[in-house]
Design a protein around this motif. Structure first.
Motif, PDB file in Angstrom:
ATOM      1  N   ALA A   1       0.767   4.372  -7.971  1.00  0.00           N
ATOM      2  CA  ALA A   1      -0.325   5.558  -8.382  1.00  0.00           C
ATOM      3  C   ALA A   1       0.572   6.604  -8.405  1.00  0.00           C
ATOM      4  O   ALA A   1       0.186   7.094  -9.393  1.00  0.00           O
ATOM      5  CB  ALA A   1      -1.056   5.568  -6.994  1.00  0.00           C
TER       6      ALA A   1
ATOM      7  N   GLY B   1      -1.942  -3.464   1.201  1.00  0.00           N
ATOM      8  CA  GLY B   1      -2.764  -2.556   0.172  1.00  0.00           C
ATOM      9  C   GLY B   1      -4.487  -2.198  -0.066  1.00  0.00           C
ATOM     10  O   GLY B   1      -5.223  -3.822   0.287  1.00  0.00           O
TER      11      GLY B   1
ATOM     12  N   TYR C   1      -7.273  -0.712  -3.659  1.00  0.00           N
ATOM     13  CA  TYR C   1      -6.376  -0.666  -5.155  1.00  0.00           C
ATOM     14  C   TYR C   1      -7.064  -1.199  -6.723  1.00  0.00           C
ATOM     15  O   TYR C   1      -8.312  -1.789  -5.858  1.00  0.00           O
ATOM     16  CB  TYR C   1      -4.884  -2.257  -5.004  1.00  0.00           C
ATOM     17  CG  TYR C   1      -3.917  -1.791  -5.972  1.00  0.00           C
ATOM     18  CD1 TYR C   1      -3.317  -1.147  -5.600  1.00  0.00           C
ATOM     19  CD2 TYR C   1      -4.036  -1.981  -7.170  1.00  0.00           C
ATOM     20  CE1 TYR C   1      -1.864  -1.541  -6.348  1.00  0.00           C
ATOM     21  CE2 TYR C   1      -3.384  -1.703  -8.575  1.00  0.00           C
ATOM     22  CZ  TYR C   1      -2.080  -0.987  -7.740  1.00  0.00           C
ATOM     23  OH  TYR C   1      -1.129  -1.126  -8.559  1.00  0.00           O
TER      24      TYR C   1
ATOM     25  N   GLY D   1       0.785  -1.251  -0.281  1.00  0.00           N
ATOM     26  CA  GLY D   1       0.162   0.063  -0.380  1.00  0.00           C
ATOM     27  C   GLY D   1       1.046   1.210  -0.188  1.00  0.00           C
ATOM     28  O   GLY D   1       0.342   2.524   0.637  1.00  0.00           O
ATOM     29  N   CYS D   2       2.023   1.041  -0.423  1.00  0.00           N
ATOM     30  CA  CYS D   2       2.673   2.560  -0.720  1.00  0.00           C
ATOM     31  C   CYS D   2       2.295   3.089  -1.643  1.00  0.00           C
ATOM     32  O   CYS D   2       3.457   4.666  -0.902  1.00  0.00           O
ATOM     33  CB  CYS D   2       4.335   2.134  -0.521  1.00  0.00           C
ATOM     34  SG  CYS D   2       5.142   1.819  -2.428  1.00  0.00           S
ATOM     35  N   GLU D   3       1.810   2.829  -2.002  1.00  0.00           N
ATOM     36  CA  GLU D   3       0.878   4.314  -3.630  1.00  0.00           C
ATOM     37  C   GLU D   3       1.837   4.474  -4.617  1.00  0.00           C
ATOM     38  O   GLU D   3       2.234   5.607  -5.397  1.00  0.00           O
ATOM     39  CB  GLU D   3      -0.034   4.902  -2.806  1.00  0.00           C
ATOM     40  CG  GLU D   3      -0.416   5.229  -1.546  1.00  0.00           C
ATOM     41  CD  GLU D   3      -1.476   6.185  -1.444  1.00  0.00           C
ATOM     42  OE1 GLU D   3      -1.276   7.728  -2.300  1.00  0.00           O
ATOM     43  OE2 GLU D   3      -1.451   5.786   0.028  1.00  0.00           O
TER      44      GLU D   3
ATOM     45  N   CYS E   1       4.191   1.437 -13.207  1.00  0.00           N
ATOM     46  CA  CYS E   1       3.768   0.976 -12.107  1.00  0.00           C
ATOM     47  C   CYS E   1       4.779  -0.046 -11.705  1.00  0.00           C
ATOM     48  O   CYS E   1       4.867  -0.315 -10.476  1.00  0.00           O
ATOM     49  CB  CYS E   1       2.569   0.878 -12.385  1.00  0.00           C
ATOM     50  SG  CYS E   1       1.906  -0.146 -13.827  1.00  0.00           S
TER      51      CYS E   1
ATOM     52  N   TYR F   1      -5.734   3.707  -8.188  1.00  0.00           N
ATOM     53  CA  TYR F   1      -5.603   4.387  -6.864  1.00  0.00           C
ATOM     54  C   TYR F   1      -5.609   3.341  -5.570  1.00  0.00           C
ATOM     55  O   TYR F   1      -6.085   2.831  -5.791  1.00  0.00           O
ATOM     56  CB  TYR F   1      -7.551   4.563  -6.915  1.00  0.00           C
ATOM     57  CG  TYR F   1      -7.993   4.746  -6.171  1.00  0.00           C
ATOM     58  CD1 TYR F   1      -7.710   6.249  -5.013  1.00  0.00           C
ATOM     59  CD2 TYR F   1      -8.685   4.679  -4.860  1.00  0.00           C
ATOM     60  CE1 TYR F   1      -8.233   7.043  -4.133  1.00  0.00           C
ATOM     61  CE2 TYR F   1      -9.366   5.134  -3.388  1.00  0.00           C
ATOM     62  CZ  TYR F   1      -8.412   6.151  -3.282  1.00  0.00           C
ATOM     63  OH  TYR F   1      -9.241   7.014  -1.791  1.00  0.00           O
ATOM     64  N   VAL F   2      -4.672   3.532  -4.984  1.00  0.00           N
ATOM     65  CA  VAL F   2      -4.842   2.532  -4.099  1.00  0.00           C
ATOM     66  C   VAL F   2      -4.475   3.632  -2.644  1.00  0.00           C
ATOM     67  O   VAL F   2      -4.041   5.000  -2.637  1.00  0.00           O
ATOM     68  CB  VAL F   2      -2.847   2.714  -3.933  1.00  0.00           C
ATOM     69  CG1 VAL F   2      -2.278   1.469  -2.294  1.00  0.00           C
ATOM     70  CG2 VAL F   2      -2.829   1.947  -5.593  1.00  0.00           C
ATOM     71  N   ARG F   3      -5.228   2.876  -1.194  1.00  0.00           N
ATOM     72  CA  ARG F   3      -5.038   3.407  -0.330  1.00  0.00           C
ATOM     73  C   ARG F   3      -4.391   2.042   0.684  1.00  0.00           C
ATOM     74  O   ARG F   3      -5.264   0.855   0.627  1.00  0.00           O
ATOM     75  CB  ARG F   3      -6.751   3.219  -0.004  1.00  0.00           C
ATOM     76  CG  ARG F   3      -7.002   5.010  -0.115  1.00  0.00           C
ATOM     77  CD  ARG F   3      -8.450   5.043   0.392  1.00  0.00           C
ATOM     78  NE  ARG F   3      -8.990   5.150   1.693  1.00  0.00           N
ATOM     79  CZ  ARG F   3     -10.054   4.657   1.859  1.00  0.00           C
ATOM     80  NH1 ARG F   3     -11.122   4.701   1.360  1.00  0.00           N
ATOM     81  NH2 ARG F   3     -10.301   4.669   3.374  1.00  0.00           N
TER      82      ARG F   3
END
Ligand code: SF4
Ligand code: SF4
Length: 219
Positions: A78, A106, A109, A73-75, A122, A87-89
């Motif tokens: 993105a 993540g 995602y 989940g490091c983004e 990416c 889009y990542v959270r």
């Protein structure tokens, strides 16, 4: 170039007007409707045209051999995406039952395939080889919702294989070369690293073999 000039190029390239069928030659499309002499084994067969082994197709989110997700989940993916289609959270892992190794995973995602240009940036940016690309390029959509792949579609299954959507045309081999070794930063051009595995094991595949030396790959 104006619109009319653009149409003129399209018409010149059309096979009905003696064009080169550029799309068919370079897109890895099917040979199903290929016309030619009956002795050609590909005529009439519903067979995909062979693709380069580094073709960038539909993405997958990979998992480690123990089933843990590689995405943290490091983004970074993105952030680097030139089409702004990821889009990542991230979220904190449950300390007792973590989703990925480390602190974060993540949580959300998404990749919007209406915008993705399959540049693979990416994949290059990902520090954990979580996101990689298969060779599947034969997928199209009839609505916007289907074109936005969520983690549910992207994450490999418990067998380590990509999930197959109804609108995707998967064939044998489309997911064979889907791994961290496909990254441009893999040490393929440095003889020092020849035969050395520089990527982590994967669920369903274990340790992917080292990339063949360039001399062998060219044969
Ligand atoms: S392949 Fe390129 S355009 Fe597509 S999601 Fe990755 S960085 Fe974005
Ligand atoms: S796919 Fe890779 S780069 Fe993207 S959020 Fe997950 S770990 Fe980070």
């Amino acid at each position: 170039m104006g619109y009319l000039d653009g149409f003129a190029v399209t018409i010149r390239q059309h096979r009905l007007f003696g064009g080169k069928q550029v799309t068919t030659e370079y897109s890895g499309g099917r040979a199903a409707k290929r016309k030619g002499h009956a002795s050609d084994p590909d005529v009439g067969n519903d067979k995909k045209i062979d693709k380069p082994e580094r073709l960038h197709g539909r993405h997958v989110l990979n998992r480690y051999e123990d089933g843990m997700e590689k995405c943290i989940g490091c983004e970074l993916c993105a952030g680097v995406c030139p089409a702004k289609c990821i889009y990542v959270r991230g979220a904190d892992n449950d300390p007792v039952n973590p989703t990925s190794p480390g602190e974060r995973f993540g949580f959300v995602y998404e990749i919007n395939y209406l915008r993705c240009i399959h540049c693979d940036l990416c994949v290059e940016a990902c520090p954990t080889e979580a996101i990689t690309e298969t060779k599947l390029f034969e997928f199209s959509f009839t609505n916007r919702q289907d074109a936005i792949y969520t983690k549910k579609e992207l994450l490999v299954g418990d067998d380590g294989q990509p999930k197959h959507m109804p609108w995707e045309d998967w064939r044998d081999g489309d997911d064979k070369l889907t791994s961290g070794w496909m990254r441009a930063t893999s040490p393929s051009g440095d003889a020092t690293f020849q035969g050395v595995v520089g990527w982590s094991n994967e669920l369903g595949h274990g340790e992917r073999p080292p990339e063949a030396p360039q001399a062998e790959a060219d044969q």
